[in-house]
Motif scaffolding. Structure first.
Motif, short mmCIF file in Angstrom:
data_model
loop_
_atom_site.label_atom_id
_atom_site.label_comp_id
_atom_site.label_asym_id
_atom_site.label_seq_id
_atom_site.Cartn_x
_atom_site.Cartn_y
_atom_site.Cartn_z
N PHE A 70 3.35 21.66 -4.07
CA PHE A 70 4.96 20.78 -4.75
C PHE A 70 4.92 20.31 -3.35
CE2 PHE A 70 6.27 25.50 -6.68
CZ PHE A 70 5.35 24.54 -8.23
N ILE A 71 4.24 20.10 -1.68
CA ILE A 71 4.06 19.04 -0.59
C ILE A 71 4.18 17.96 -1.75
CG2 ILE A 71 3.35 17.83 1.22
CD1 ILE A 71 2.79 21.11 2.23
N GLY A 72 2.77 18.18 -2.45
CA GLY A 72 2.18 16.22 -2.76
C GLY A 72 3.32 15.57 -3.88
N ILE A 73 4.67 16.80 -4.44
CA ILE A 73 5.18 16.50 -5.62
C ILE A 73 6.58 15.85 -4.89
CG2 ILE A 73 6.70 16.58 -7.29
CD1 ILE A 73 5.56 19.15 -8.24
N ALA A 74 6.83 16.29 -3.72
CA ALA A 74 8.41 16.04 -2.15
C ALA A 74 7.92 14.48 -1.86
CB ALA A 74 8.34 17.57 -1.77
N SER A 75 6.10 14.94 -1.45
CA SER A 75 5.55 13.99 -0.55
C SER A 75 6.17 12.54 -1.45
CB SER A 75 4.37 13.35 -0.48
OG SER A 75 4.27 15.17 0.85
N SER A 76 5.59 12.45 -2.66
CA SER A 76 5.04 11.42 -3.56
C SER A 76 6.61 10.53 -3.49
CB SER A 76 4.75 11.39 -5.06
OG SER A 76 5.00 10.44 -5.66
N HIS A 77 7.20 11.31 -3.54
CA HIS A 77 9.29 10.90 -3.97
C HIS A 77 9.05 10.21 -2.55
CE1 HIS A 77 10.34 12.30 -8.17
NE2 HIS A 77 9.37 13.49 -8.02
N ALA A 78 9.06 11.17 -1.58
CA ALA A 78 9.09 10.53 0.01
C ALA A 78 8.96 8.95 -0.13
CB ALA A 78 9.23 11.27 0.97
N PHE A 79 7.33 8.77 -0.19
CA PHE A 79 6.91 7.54 -0.62
C PHE A 79 7.43 6.56 -1.26
CE2 PHE A 79 2.02 10.25 0.59
CZ PHE A 79 3.50 10.26 2.14
N THR A 80 8.17 7.02 -2.22
CA THR A 80 8.28 5.57 -3.27
C THR A 80 9.43 5.60 -2.10
OG1 THR A 80 7.28 7.40 -5.87
CG2 THR A 80 9.15 6.20 -5.83
N LEU A 81 10.43 6.16 -1.93
CA LEU A 81 12.03 6.06 -1.28
C LEU A 81 11.71 5.07 -0.33
CD1 LEU A 81 14.04 8.85 -2.19
CD2 LEU A 81 14.11 7.13 -3.31
N THR A 82 10.53 6.06 0.55
CA THR A 82 10.10 4.71 1.81
C THR A 82 9.62 2.96 1.34
OG1 THR A 82 9.24 6.84 2.83
CG2 THR A 82 8.26 4.45 4.24
N ALA A 83 8.85 3.22 0.30
CA ALA A 83 8.54 2.08 0.18
C ALA A 83 9.45 1.09 -0.43
CB ALA A 83 7.30 2.11 -1.49
N LYS A 84 9.73 1.73 -1.70
CA LYS A 84 11.73 0.16 -1.28
C LYS A 84 11.81 0.22 -0.71
CE LYS A 84 12.48 2.38 -6.38
NZ LYS A 84 12.20 3.32 -6.85
N TRP A 85 12.15 1.24 0.75
CA TRP A 85 13.67 0.72 2.01
C TRP A 85 12.51 -0.14 2.89
CZ3 TRP A 85 11.71 1.59 7.63
CH2 TRP A 85 12.43 1.44 8.18
N LEU A 86 10.91 -0.45 3.09
CA LEU A 86 10.08 -0.65 3.75
C LEU A 86 9.82 -2.43 2.66
CD1 LEU A 86 8.04 -1.40 6.26
CD2 LEU A 86 6.12 -0.42 4.69
N THR A 87 10.61 -2.36 1.88
CA THR A 87 9.71 -3.60 0.70
C THR A 87 11.60 -4.42 0.96
OG1 THR A 87 9.14 -2.39 -1.43
CG2 THR A 87 9.91 -4.78 -1.44
N ARG A 88 12.81 -3.67 1.30
CA ARG A 88 13.69 -4.12 1.03
C ARG A 88 13.63 -4.90 2.85
NH1 ARG A 88 16.04 0.26 -1.37
NH2 ARG A 88 16.37 1.34 0.63
N MET A 89 12.93 -4.14 3.69
CA MET A 89 12.63 -4.81 5.58
C MET A 89 12.21 -6.15 5.29
SD MET A 89 11.85 -1.77 8.94
CE MET A 89 11.99 -3.39 9.67
N TYR A 90 11.20 -5.99 4.38
CA TYR A 90 10.34 -7.08 4.38
C TYR A 90 10.93 -8.09 4.29
CZ TYR A 90 6.20 -9.31 3.43
OH TYR A 90 5.29 -10.86 3.19
N GLN A 91 11.49 -8.39 2.76
CA GLN A 91 11.72 -9.39 2.44
C GLN A 91 13.22 -9.69 2.55
OE1 GLN A 91 13.03 -7.45 -1.11
NE2 GLN A 91 11.51 -7.83 -2.46
N ILE A 118 0.73 -0.87 0.15
CA ILE A 118 0.34 0.37 -0.07
C ILE A 118 0.75 1.09 0.26
CG2 ILE A 118 -1.50 1.17 1.36
CD1 ILE A 118 -3.15 -1.65 1.74
N VAL A 119 2.05 1.25 0.94
CA VAL A 119 2.70 2.59 0.89
C VAL A 119 3.41 3.28 -1.07
CG1 VAL A 119 4.89 3.42 1.45
CG2 VAL A 119 3.62 2.22 3.09
N ASN A 120 3.85 2.33 -1.58
CA ASN A 120 4.33 1.82 -3.13
C ASN A 120 3.02 2.74 -3.71
OD1 ASN A 120 6.10 1.86 -5.11
ND2 ASN A 120 4.41 0.46 -6.01
N GLY A 121 1.59 2.04 -3.20
CA GLY A 121 0.74 2.07 -4.02
C GLY A 121 0.62 3.53 -4.20
N MET A 122 0.34 4.47 -2.27
CA MET A 122 0.02 5.42 -2.21
C MET A 122 0.77 6.86 -2.98
SD MET A 122 -2.55 6.63 -0.75
CE MET A 122 -3.11 4.08 -1.21
#
Ligand SMILES: CCCCCCCCCC/C=C\CCCCCCCC(=O)SCCNC(=O)CCNC(=O)[C@H](O)C(C)(C)COP(=O)(O)OP(=O)(O)OC[C@H]1O[C@@H](n2cnc3c(N)ncnc32)[C@H](O)[C@@H]1OP(=O)(O)O
Ligand SMILES: Cc1cc2nc3c(=O)[nH]c(=O)nc-3n(C[C@H](O)[C@H](O)[C@H](O)COP(=O)(O)OP(=O)(O)OC[C@H]3O[C@@H](n4cnc5c(N)ncnc54)[C@H](O)[C@@H]3O)c2cc1C
Length: 615
Positions: free
Chosen positions: A344-365, A297-301
Motif C-alpha cells: 500500500f505504501i507503493g500505491i500511495a507513493s505513486s500518487h505522491a510522485f504523480t502530484l510532485t511531478a506535476k508541481w515540479l513540471t510547473r516550476m520547471y516551465q 524522470i520523476v513522472n516516469g517513476m
C-alpha cells in the motif's frame, strides 16, 4: 468471448467503496483526457507488427536488438498516425503524460529512447533559433536519429573533467573533435552503437589554447545513406547490461574529426568566425538538458511504480496461501497485514510522485520561461529541487518495485511477471541523469547555503523556507496531517543544522572546508533525503498507520484498477485484469523453446554418456 474473471477479483471489485473511473479521470486530468489517452492506446496498440512472436526473453542479445528496431519503426509510425490534429499540444502531452504506451511494445526500452528523451530536448534547450529551426525539422520527422553523448569511459559525474576536446580552427572555421585517451571515449549513450547517426556531444572547447569550458556540439557520426561510421569515428556497443538491453548503449571515439562552426549549439555561448568566444550568462545553462530530464524522470517513476503495484496487488488478491486461522481455509495473501504494509505504501507513493511531478513540471516551465527573459534567479532552486526529487523518487521506486516483486513469491521472479524488467528499468534511473548520491550532495549544497542565509536573517525561497522557521525543539505534534508535516519540517531542519555543526567542528579541528564537507557528507545526504521522526511519536503514528491499512484493504484492487493500465502495458502473467494467473503462467511457460521437444539433444550428446561413465 472474454475469459472468465477470477472470482476473488470480482469480489474485490464489488467491495470497492469509491468510483474507480472518477479516480482514473482525476489522474489523467479530466474525463476528456482519459478518453484521449484510451483512444491513443486503442489506435496504437491495434497496429500490426508491434508485438513479439517469440517472447523477447528467448531471443539472443543481437536478435533482441534487431527485433526492437523492427518494432520501433512500426511504433513510431503508429504514434505519428495516431496523433489527433485537432488536439492542442497540452492535450497531446496529457495523453502521453500518464501513458506507458511504449512499455507495451518494449519490455526493456526502445532503441529510439534517447532521440525523444534527450536529443530533441538538447536541441530545444541549447540551439539558437536558426539551428533549432533546421535541426528540429529533421529530428521531429525522424529523418535523423540522435542521442546525447556526454558520459565518457573515464568520467560521468564530473562534467568539468570530461576529456573530449573541441578545438576551434579559425582558418577553416571548423571545430576539431578529438578523444586524446581511451578514457575520453564517449561511453554509455543510448542508441549510439548501431541506431543513431547524429548526437549532441558535450566536449571541452579550446580556442587559441584557452579553455572555454564544456559546450554542446551536434555531430553526425554515421553516413545517412550507408550508415557507415564517418572517417575519424570509432563506434561500438558497450555490451550486455542488467536492463536497457535494447537501448543500444554504445561507445564513440573521435580521431581529429572536423565539424563546421555552426555545429556548436550556440543559444547560451557563441564562437564567432574569427574565434571570438562569447561566454554564456551562466555556464550551468549548458547543463539544462539534464535538469529537464530529471524533471521528466520523476513522472516516469510514478508511472512505473503504479505498474508494479498494479501487478502485485492484483496477484495478491488472487493468490491464496497458508492458514491465518485454523479450519478457515487459505486466505488471500492480501489479507496478511505484512502484505498490505509492503504494497500500500507503493500505491500511495505513486500518487505522491504523480502530484510532485506535476508541481515540479510547473516550476520547471516557470523557471524556463524566466530564463528566456534573462532572469536566472530561480535556476539554483530548480536545480536543487530537481536533483533531490530525481534522487528520492528513483531510490524509493527501486525499493518499492523490488518489494512488489518479492511480495509475489516465486512467480514474481519469473520474467513473464514483468516485475524483474520493471526493476531493471527503474533502478537504472538511480544512476543515469546524475548518480543519486551526487545529486543529493548538490541539494545539500543549497540547503547549507540556505541555512546560513536564514541564520543571518535573509529571506529564503519557498521550498527552503522551513529552514527559517524558529520551530521549538520541544514541539509536540499530533497525528493530524498538519502535525505530521510540522514534525517532518522540524526534523529536516535539525538534520541540516546537525550537518552544519559537524562541518564547523571539523573546520575548528583544522580541516580545510573541502575535507570538512567530505567528512560530513553522510549527514549532508541524510539532510537532503531523509527525515525521520523521534521514537515516542512512531508508536502513536504506528497505531494510526495500521488502522489506515485496514481502511485501504477493501479498496486496494480499486485503487490499482484506477491506474487503468491495459494488459498489454502491464505485459504480466500476474497482473492481468482477469486474474487468470495460473493459466497465463502455463501459457507463457509453454512458449519456451525448450518445451518444443520432450527430450533435449543435450541428453544424447552429454548426459547419457556422462551417466554411463563414457565421458
Ligand atoms: C524525456 C522525454 C520523454 C519522451 C518520451 C519517452 C521515450 C521513451 C521512454 C524513455 C525512457 C528512458 C529514457 C532513458 C533516459 C536515459 C538518459 C540518461 C542520460 C544521461 O545519463 S546523460 C548524462 C547525465 N550526467 C549527469 O547528470 C552528470 C552529473 N553531474 C553533474 O551534474 C555535475 O558534474 C555536478 C555533480 C552538478 C557537479 O558539477 P560542478 O562540479 O561543475 O558543479 P559544482 O558542484 O562545483 O557547482 C557549481 C555551481 O553550479 C550549480 N549547478 C551545478 N549543476 C547545475 C545545473 N544542472 N543547473 C544549474 N546549476 C547547476 C551548483 O549548484 C553550484 O552553484 P553554487 O556555486 O552553489 O551557486
Ligand atoms: C542505463 C544507463 C543509461 C545511460 N545513458 C546515458 C546516455 O544516454 N548519455 C550519457 O551521456 N550518459 C548515459 N549514462 C551514463 C550516466 O549518466 C553515468 O553512469 C552517471 O552520470 C554516473 O557516472 P559514472 O558511471 O561515470 O560514475 P562515476 O561518476 O564514476 O561515479 C561512481 C560512483 O562514485 C561515487 N561518486 C562519484 N562522484 C562523487 C561525488 N562527487 N561525491 C560522492 N560520491 C561520488 C558515487 O557513488 C558514484 O556512484 C547512462 C547510464 C546508465 C546506467
Amino acid at each position: 468471448m472474454s475469459a472468465k474473471v477470477n472470482d476473488d477479483l470480482l469480489t474485490e471489485r464489488r467491495k470497492c467503496e469509491f468510483n474507480v473511473e472518477e479516480l482514473t479521470n482525476y489522474l489523467d486530468g479530466g474525463a476528456q483526457a482519459t478518453q484521449n489517452r484510451r483512444k491513443l492506446e486503442d489506435k496504437v496498440l491495434s497496429t500490426k507488427g508491434l508485438f513479439d512472436e517469440v517472447p523477447e526473453e528467448y531471443l539472443s542479445h543481437k536478435e533482441k536488438y534487431e527485433n526492437a528496431v523492427r518494432k520501433a519503426v512500426v511504433y513510431y509510425k503508429a504514434m505519428k498516425e495516431a496523433e489527433d490534429p485537432n488536439q492542442t499540444e497540452q492535450e497531446r502531452a496529457n495523453a502521453t503524460y500518464r501513458s506507458l504506451l511504449h512499455a507495451a511494445v518494449f519490455k526493456d526500452n526502445s532503441p529510439f529512447s534517447l532521440h525523444l528523451a534527450m536529443f530533441i530536448p538538447a536541441i530545444l534547450g541549447q540551439a539558437d533559433e536558426e539551428q533549432k529551426k533546421y535541426w528540429m525539422k529533421r529530428a521531429s520527422k525522424m529523418e535523423i536519429i540522435g542521442t546525447y553523448a556526454q558520459t565518457e569511459l573515464g568520467h560521468g559525474t564530473f562534467i568539468r573533467g570530461l576529456e573530449t576536446t573541441a578545438t576551434y580552427d579559425p582558418k577553416t572555421e571548423e571545430f576539431v573533435l578529438h578523444s586524446p585517451t581511451l578514457t575520453a571515449y564517449k561511453w554509455w549513450p543510448g542508441s549510439l552503437a548501431h541506431t543513431a547517426n547524429y548526437c549532441v556531444v558535450m566536449a571541452h572547447l579550446y580556442i587559441n589554447g584557452k579553455s572555454c569550458g564544456i559546450q554542446p556540439f551536434i555531430v553526425q557520426f554515421r553516413d545517412e545513406e550507408t550508415h557507415q561510421p564517418l572517417p575519424g569515428i570509432k563506434l561500438g556497443e558497450i555490451g550486455a547490461k542488467l536492463g536497457f538491453n535494447t537501448v543500444n548503449n554504445g561507445f564513440l571515439g573521435f580521431d581529429q574529426h572536423r565539424i563546421p562552426r555552426n555545429r556548436m549549439l550556440m543559444k547560451n555561448a557563441q564562437v564567432l568566425k574569427d574565434g571570438t568566444f562569447k561566454r554564456s550568462p551562466n555556464s550551468k545553462l549548458t547543463y539544462g538538458t539534464m535538469v529537464y530530464v530529471r524533471v521528466v524522470i520523476v513522472n516516469g517513476m510514478a508511472n512505473q511504480l503504479a505498474r508494479a503495484v498494479t501487478i502485485a496487488v492484483r496477484y495478491s488478491a488472487v493468490r491464496r496461501q497458508s492458514e491465518l486461522k485454523p479450519d478457515a481455509g487459505e486466505p488471500q495473501i492480501l489479507d496478511y497485514v505484512t502484505q498490505q504494509h509492503k504494497l500500500f505504501i507503493g500505491i500511495a507513493s505513486s500518487h505522491a510522485f504523480t502530484l510532485t511531478a506535476k508541481w515540479l513540471t510547473r516550476m520547471y516551465q516557470k523557471v524556463t520561461a524566466d530564463l528566456e527573459k534573462g532572469n536566472l534567479d530561480e535556476l539554483p532552486e530548480l536545480h536543487a529541487i530537481a536533483c533531490c526529487l530525481k534522487a528520492v523518487t528513483t531510490t524509493d521506486t527501486s525499493v518499492l518495485v523490488e518489494r512488489s516483486r518479492t511480495s509475489c513469491g516465486g512467480h514474481g521472479y519469473m520474467l513473464s511477471s514483468n516485475l524483474p524488467q520493471i526493476y531493471g528499468l527503474v533502478t537504472a534511473a538511480c544512476t543515469y541523469e546524475g548518480e543519486n548520491t551526487v545529486l543529493m550532495l548538490q541539494t545539500a549544497r543549497s540547503l547549507v547555503k540556505a541555512l546560513e542565509q536564514a541564520q543571518s536573517g535573509k529571506r529564503l525561497s519557498p521550498t527552503m523556507s522551513y529552514l527559517s522557521e524558529k520551530v521549538s525543539s520541544r514541539l509536540k505534534w499530533d497525528n493530524s496531517i498538519d502535525g505530521i508535516v510540522k514534525g517532518f519540517r522540524r526534523v529536516a531542519y535539525g538534520k541540516v543544522e546537525s550537518a552544519m555543526r559537524s562541518m564547523r567542528k571539523y573546520v575548528r579541528s583544522g580541516l580545510g572546508p573541502e575535507d570538512a564537507w567530505n567528512m560530513s557528507s553522510v549527514q549532508l545526504v541524510a539532510a537532503s533525503e531523509y527525515t525521520s521522526i523521534s521514537e515516542a511519536d512512531i508508536r502513536q503514528l504506528q497505531d494510526t498507520y495500521e488502522d489506515l491499512l485496514g481502511k485501504i484493504r477493501p479498496n486496494a484492487v480499486g485503487l490499482v484498477d484506477a491506474f487503468d493500465f491495459r494488459d498489454q502495458i502491464l505485459n504480466s502473467t500476474l497482473g492481468a485484469y482477469d486474474g487468470r494467473v495460473y493459466e497465463r503462467l502455463m501459457e507463457e511457460a509453454l512458449k519456451s523453446p525448450l518445451n518444443a521437444e520432450p527430450v533435449n539433444q543435450s541428453f544424447h550428446k552429454y548426459l547419457k554418456p556422462f551417466m554411463q561413465g563414457k565421458l
